[in-house]
Design a protein around this motif. Structure first.
Motif, mmCIF file in Angstrom:
data_model
loop_
_atom_site.group_PDB
_atom_site.id
_atom_site.type_symbol
_atom_site.label_atom_id
_atom_site.label_comp_id
_atom_site.label_asym_id
_atom_site.label_seq_id
_atom_site.Cartn_x
_atom_site.Cartn_y
_atom_site.Cartn_z
ATOM 1 N N SER A 46 0.831 -1.195 0.000
ATOM 2 C CA SER A 46 0.000 0.000 0.000
ATOM 3 C C SER A 46 0.871 1.251 0.000
ATOM 4 O O SER A 46 1.831 1.355 0.751
ATOM 5 N N ASN A 47 0.530 2.185 -0.864
ATOM 6 C CA ASN A 47 1.194 3.484 -0.877
ATOM 7 C C ASN A 47 0.520 4.440 0.101
ATOM 8 O O ASN A 47 1.142 5.339 0.627
ATOM 9 N N GLY A 48 -0.768 4.224 0.325
ATOM 10 C CA GLY A 48 -1.500 5.076 1.246
ATOM 11 C C GLY A 48 -2.973 4.734 1.273
ATOM 12 O O GLY A 48 -3.508 4.164 0.330
ATOM 13 N N ILE A 49 -3.595 5.071 2.385
ATOM 14 C CA ILE A 49 -5.030 4.864 2.555
ATOM 15 C C ILE A 49 -5.601 6.134 3.165
ATOM 16 O O ILE A 49 -5.062 6.664 4.135
ATOM 17 N N THR A 54 -17.537 7.909 5.841
ATOM 18 C CA THR A 54 -18.349 7.030 4.990
ATOM 19 C C THR A 54 -17.631 6.530 3.742
ATOM 20 O O THR A 54 -18.250 5.889 2.892
ATOM 21 N N SER A 55 -16.330 6.833 3.609
ATOM 22 C CA SER A 55 -15.626 6.368 2.413
ATOM 23 C C SER A 55 -14.143 6.182 2.709
ATOM 24 O O SER A 55 -13.631 6.627 3.739
ATOM 25 N N ALA A 56 -13.474 5.503 1.785
ATOM 26 C CA ALA A 56 -12.033 5.296 1.890
ATOM 27 C C ALA A 56 -11.470 5.154 0.483
ATOM 28 O O ALA A 56 -12.191 4.797 -0.450
ATOM 29 N N MET A 57 -10.185 5.463 0.353
ATOM 30 C CA MET A 57 -9.466 5.267 -0.900
ATOM 31 C C MET A 57 -8.121 4.641 -0.568
ATOM 32 O O MET A 57 -7.504 4.984 0.444
ATOM 33 N N ALA A 58 -7.673 3.726 -1.426
ATOM 34 C CA ALA A 58 -6.382 3.079 -1.233
ATOM 35 C C ALA A 58 -5.662 3.015 -2.575
ATOM 36 O O ALA A 58 -6.294 2.863 -3.626
ATOM 37 N N MET A 59 -4.325 3.129 -2.521
ATOM 38 C CA MET A 59 -3.532 3.114 -3.741
ATOM 39 C C MET A 59 -2.205 2.427 -3.443
ATOM 40 O O MET A 59 -1.667 2.558 -2.340
ATOM 41 N N GLY A 60 -1.696 1.690 -4.407
ATOM 42 C CA GLY A 60 -0.406 1.038 -4.236
ATOM 43 C C GLY A 60 -0.125 0.055 -5.356
ATOM 44 O O GLY A 60 -0.605 0.213 -6.479
ATOM 45 N N ASN A 61 0.641 -0.966 -5.031
ATOM 46 C CA ASN A 61 0.983 -2.025 -5.986
ATOM 47 C C ASN A 61 0.575 -3.367 -5.414
ATOM 48 O O ASN A 61 0.635 -3.573 -4.202
ATOM 49 N N TYR A 62 0.163 -4.263 -6.306
ATOM 50 C CA TYR A 62 0.081 -5.648 -5.899
ATOM 51 C C TYR A 62 0.888 -6.476 -6.864
ATOM 52 O O TYR A 62 1.149 -6.085 -7.998
ATOM 53 N N TYR A 63 1.352 -7.619 -6.362
ATOM 54 C CA TYR A 63 2.258 -8.492 -7.097
ATOM 55 C C TYR A 63 1.620 -9.872 -7.156
ATOM 56 O O TYR A 63 1.412 -10.508 -6.127
ATOM 57 N N VAL A 74 1.426 -4.875 -10.528
ATOM 58 C CA VAL A 74 0.263 -4.147 -11.020
ATOM 59 C C VAL A 74 -0.008 -2.974 -10.078
ATOM 60 O O VAL A 74 0.061 -3.119 -8.860
ATOM 61 N N GLU A 75 -0.326 -1.816 -10.641
ATOM 62 C CA GLU A 75 -0.707 -0.644 -9.851
ATOM 63 C C GLU A 75 -2.217 -0.664 -9.619
ATOM 64 O O GLU A 75 -2.971 -1.023 -10.528
ATOM 65 N N TYR A 76 -2.641 -0.276 -8.427
ATOM 66 C CA TYR A 76 -4.078 -0.301 -8.142
ATOM 67 C C TYR A 76 -4.545 0.971 -7.434
ATOM 68 O O TYR A 76 -3.778 1.643 -6.752
ATOM 69 N N THR A 77 -5.823 1.260 -7.612
ATOM 70 C CA THR A 77 -6.556 2.255 -6.841
ATOM 71 C C THR A 77 -7.925 1.659 -6.537
ATOM 72 O O THR A 77 -8.578 1.117 -7.433
ATOM 73 N N PHE A 78 -8.343 1.727 -5.286
ATOM 74 C CA PHE A 78 -9.666 1.278 -4.892
ATOM 75 C C PHE A 78 -10.384 2.422 -4.186
ATOM 76 O O PHE A 78 -9.768 3.162 -3.420
#
Length: 101
Positions: A46-49, A54-63, A74-78
């Motif tokens: 995770s790069n950050g959360i 009532t909401s959240a965002m997360a960004m980073g890499n998964y392997y 792979v880069e992700y954003t949720f």
């Protein structure tokens, strides 16, 4: 909203059926079945959360580790929202990292 990792022809999936096709595959399309590709494990960095009430965002890499032991980065954003006390994904974007070649 869903942007699958390995999609070029149908980059954005607006319906449940389109998302399902990406995960289980569908003949005659670019969808080969990401979920049934034989991945043996996944590692998250995770790069950050960011969260609020009532909401959240997360960004980073998964392997993803393939059956042959190779690792795919792979880069992700949720995006997440709280619905009746349950956390639901309302945004997913993932893509392969930029390569200058």
């Amino acid at each position: 909203m869903f942007k699958p990792t390995l999609a070029a022809e149908d980059q954005f999936r607006e319906t449940f059926e389109e998302a399902l096709s990406y995960f289980i595959g569908q003949g005659g399309t670019e969808d080969k079945g990401f979920a049934i590709s034989g991945w043996t494990k996944v590692r998250w960095e995770s790069n950050g959360i960011y969260t609020n009430d009532t909401s959240a965002m997360a960004m980073g890499n998964y392997y993803f580790t393939g059956p042959d032991g190779s690792e795919t980065k792979v880069e992700y954003t949720f995006g997440y929202i709280l619905v009746d006390g349950d956390l639901r994904i309302n945004l997913h974007h993932s893509s392969m990292p930029y390569s200058p070649e």
